[in-house]
Design an enzyme around this catalytic site. Sequence first.
Site, mmCIF file in Angstrom:
data_model
loop_
_atom_site.group_PDB
_atom_site.id
_atom_site.type_symbol
_atom_site.label_atom_id
_atom_site.label_comp_id
_atom_site.label_asym_id
_atom_site.label_seq_id
_atom_site.Cartn_x
_atom_site.Cartn_y
_atom_site.Cartn_z
ATOM 1 N N CYS A 381 0.838 -1.202 0.000
ATOM 2 C CA CYS A 381 0.000 0.000 0.000
ATOM 3 C C CYS A 381 0.878 1.259 0.000
ATOM 4 O O CYS A 381 1.431 1.603 -1.039
ATOM 5 C CB CYS A 381 -0.969 -0.046 1.170
ATOM 6 S SG CYS A 381 -2.467 0.890 0.825
ATOM 7 N N HIS A 507 -3.443 -5.083 0.720
ATOM 8 C CA HIS A 507 -2.808 -5.620 1.922
ATOM 9 C C HIS A 507 -2.829 -7.148 1.919
ATOM 10 O O HIS A 507 -3.724 -7.757 2.493
ATOM 11 C CB HIS A 507 -3.532 -5.102 3.170
ATOM 12 C CG HIS A 507 -3.311 -3.649 3.406
ATOM 13 N ND1 HIS A 507 -2.225 -3.163 4.087
ATOM 14 C CD2 HIS A 507 -4.031 -2.573 3.016
ATOM 15 C CE1 HIS A 507 -2.287 -1.848 4.120
ATOM 16 N NE2 HIS A 507 -3.362 -1.457 3.480
ATOM 17 N N GLU A 509 -1.140 -9.101 3.600
ATOM 18 C CA GLU A 509 -0.942 -9.654 4.945
ATOM 19 C C GLU A 509 -2.273 -10.028 5.604
ATOM 20 O O GLU A 509 -2.304 -10.877 6.496
ATOM 21 C CB GLU A 509 -0.152 -8.671 5.832
ATOM 22 C CG GLU A 509 -0.872 -7.396 6.258
ATOM 23 C CD GLU A 509 -0.783 -6.240 5.252
ATOM 24 O OE1 GLU A 509 -0.602 -6.514 4.051
ATOM 25 O OE2 GLU A 509 -0.922 -5.076 5.669
HETATM 26 N N1 GLN Z 1 -2.020 6.661 2.992
HETATM 27 C C1 GLN Z 1 -2.085 5.935 1.773
HETATM 28 C C2 GLN Z 1 -3.449 6.050 1.124
HETATM 29 O O1 GLN Z 1 -4.415 6.367 1.745
HETATM 30 C C3 GLN Z 1 -1.741 4.477 1.990
HETATM 31 C C4 GLN Z 1 -2.708 3.745 2.866
HETATM 32 C C5 GLN Z 1 -2.176 2.442 3.345
HETATM 33 O O2 GLN Z 1 -0.989 2.198 3.288
HETATM 34 N N2 GLN Z 1 -3.032 1.611 3.881
HETATM 35 O O3 GLN Z 1 -3.559 5.803 -0.059
#
Ligand code: GLN
Length: 541
Positions: A381, A507, A509
């Site tokens: 992300c 994600h 994970e």
């Molecule tokens: N802050 C970034 C976004 O909102 C990444 C979010 C994250 O890593 N879960 O796109």
Amino acid sequence: MRKYVFVTGGVLSGLGKGVVAASIGLLFKLQGYRVSLQKIDPYVNVDAGTMNPYEHGEVFVTHDGKETDLDVGRYERFLNERLSAANYMTTGQVYWNVIRQERVGAFLGKTVQVIPHITDEIKRLIRLALEENDAEIGVIEVGGTVGDIESLPFLEALRQMKDELPREDTFFVHLTLLPHLSTSDEIKTKPTQHSVKELRGIGIQPNAIVARTECPVPDAVKAKIALFCDVPRDNVIEDPDLPSSYYAPLRLHENGLTKAISTGLHLPVREPDLQRWQDLVRAIEVPKDRVRIGIVGKYVELKDSYISIREAFLHAGAHEGIAVDTEWISSEHIARDGAETHLKDIDGLLIPGGFGDRGVEGKIDAVEYVRTHGVPYFGLCLGMECAVIEFARHVLGLPKANSTEFSPDTPDPVIALLEDQKRVVQKGGTMRLGAYEAKLRAGTISRECYGREAIEERHRHRFEFNPDYRERFEKAGMQIAGTSPGGELVEIIELPGHPWFVGVQFHPEFTSRFLAPHPLFRGFIRSCRERRRSSSSLRAS
Ligand code: GLN
């Protein structure tokens, strides 16, 4: 058949109620029952999305996009099943539901009260979790410690359920701590007695006591707990400190918890099939290889802030025969000392998700180092977003490239807000949340790891790879390895020519399980092992 096992906790928080609940779920699932696990979080927050991971631990995201407490993640990792919004409840959610009802006039004329209206809603949500999962046995964990003001309505609801249902349909497991006094070498039972007394004051008599302990508990101590807490002697279950939570189901079963619950619920006493679980636990004990992975994140101090990532490494490691040593490195230290100082001895780098600009520049420096030194990289992300920014600055020659999250006026917004996020002002539950499909390009690392073209992965973000820049990135050698099914959104980037460089907007994970590790984590640690082997043979020659 619908039966309920309630797990409460006494003495202190952090004793591992989640692990006990998850273990119970697993032990009954492995006997062939359909099981559901549910977490009750006595916070006024409507969900965990607005809670600080530093204080509360990681925010876990379910397939259907609910932001939950990390225990729901643990349940999924143990059960190897997908849970949903129905498996998580907070005080905020309960009151929200009741107040919405009140506003539309559902209780017209009535005084709306904690008992019965709030407790009725709690009971409805508990039953709903079993119905939605078509479960025969529901394991319900009440967060917090008995005696907290905020958990009272929940315990009252459980008390009512116990009286409304046949006796053999509910079972109360109470988790406590047995402190050991080293000066007199004594295990003390008084805190346990007190917390059971507290529970009884609410009208609940526990059926089993699970006692966390640092050292073996003598029979005499168990007998004393049984006598003072009014539970059968066999229902005092020792819960020793363990090297990892995955030992817990094995130990709790050995120590009699499965039998105690089965007997209480009038179920046949059967042997759960723990063979595969046991094999994997053994694989963790005797790894064939080791790798060292650097993780550059904002919260380095507390291990619960990125618990799913730690667990995903453990799962992948158990299946690959690799022990993964993780080294948590502060991005601010990298920015201060330079990346080389902190990254020269690692076999791979992972940058996890995150929000806000604190530490981002250090993360970008770290990505530059691993990109130019051929060190395996896995960006999750925000970790993918950093890789995109780094590439734009140093390969595309756009020195001010950034995400509009960190620099709203950047001339090169290579990461920018999703169109439908631009109008969102409210914070809770408004990100791109939950599972979305993606399509993988042939010939990529990702496609090889997953072994298929169509995947589904969980998201939690607002910002996104800016499609206006896509062509320039591709021309300069970044590969778009995965997109949304229609091709509009970038889901995965890779760098062909680099040994292993994968950034994902989602994600992975969150979907790694002990019995079924995530393919990208497996691929990543395999490439880290390659790196380690080649660098140690280099050193040797
Ligand atoms: N802050 C970034 C976004 O909102 C990444 C979010 C994250 O890593 N879960 O796109």
